[in-house]
Design a protein around this motif. Sequence first.
Motif, PDB file in Angstrom:
ATOM      1  N   UNK A  17       0.845  -1.197   0.000  1.00 32.82           N
ATOM      2  CA  UNK A  17       0.000   0.000   0.000  1.00 32.82           C
ATOM      3  C   UNK A  17       0.879   1.245   0.000  1.00 32.82           C
ATOM      4  N   UNK A  18       0.297   2.362  -0.404  1.00 28.03           N
ATOM      5  CA  UNK A  18       1.040   3.621  -0.440  1.00 28.03           C
ATOM      6  C   UNK A  18       0.956   4.379   0.891  1.00 28.03           C
ATOM      7  N   UNK A  19       0.213   3.832   1.849  1.00 29.29           N
ATOM      8  CA  UNK A  19       0.101   4.425   3.185  1.00 29.29           C
ATOM      9  C   UNK A  19       0.229   3.310   4.218  1.00 29.29           C
ATOM     10  N   UNK A  20       0.657   3.610   5.439  1.00 30.14           N
ATOM     11  CA  UNK A  20       0.787   2.566   6.452  1.00 30.14           C
ATOM     12  C   UNK A  20      -0.550   2.119   7.055  1.00 30.14           C
ATOM     13  N   UNK A  21      -1.588   2.959   6.993  1.00 31.64           N
ATOM     14  CA  UNK A  21      -2.862   2.655   7.654  1.00 31.64           C
ATOM     15  C   UNK A  21      -3.459   1.299   7.261  1.00 31.64           C
ATOM     16  N   UNK A  22      -3.581   0.976   5.968  1.00 37.82           N
ATOM     17  CA  UNK A  22      -4.174  -0.319   5.604  1.00 37.82           C
ATOM     18  C   UNK A  22      -3.339  -1.506   6.085  1.00 37.82           C
ATOM     19  N   UNK A  23      -2.036  -1.337   6.133  1.00 33.67           N
ATOM     20  CA  UNK A  23      -1.159  -2.413   6.606  1.00 33.67           C
ATOM     21  C   UNK A  23      -1.371  -2.636   8.105  1.00 33.67           C
ATOM     22  N   UNK A  24      -1.454  -1.552   8.864  1.00 32.48           N
ATOM     23  CA  UNK A  24      -1.681  -1.663  10.304  1.00 32.48           C
ATOM     24  C   UNK A  24      -3.042  -2.281  10.596  1.00 32.48           C
ATOM     25  N   UNK A  25      -4.051  -1.913   9.825  1.00 32.97           N
ATOM     26  CA  UNK A  25      -5.384  -2.509   9.999  1.00 32.97           C
ATOM     27  C   UNK A  25      -5.346  -4.002   9.680  1.00 32.97           C
ATOM     28  N   UNK A  26      -4.623  -4.391   8.630  1.00 32.06           N
ATOM     29  CA  UNK A  26      -4.487  -5.809   8.295  1.00 32.06           C
ATOM     30  C   UNK A  26      -3.835  -6.557   9.456  1.00 32.06           C
TER      31      UNK A  26
END
Length: 83
Positions: free
Chosen positions: A42-51
């Motif tokens: 992803x281009x932002x950390x937010x979706x990775x942290x949510x995953x």
Amino acid sequence: MTRRVFRYVPYAITQDASAEPEYEARCVSGDEVECGAESGTYSRPDPVEEWQRRHTQDTGHRRYRRDFADYAVLRPAVELAEA
């Protein structure tokens, strides 16, 4: 004999604004074998942290390898001073 003169030019390393950074994570939980589940890029950390949160809720796994990548540009410091 050829004479050479080398001039030191200080450079600044900056993030390339024309390319998006990349964030991703992989689950490395497990005693003998890693889980290996991946978040995707992803281009932002937010979706990775949510995953990671969801994966922990679903599996109880709590150890992740996180990767961040970007592109860097070296520019002579004088260019940055003029901008």
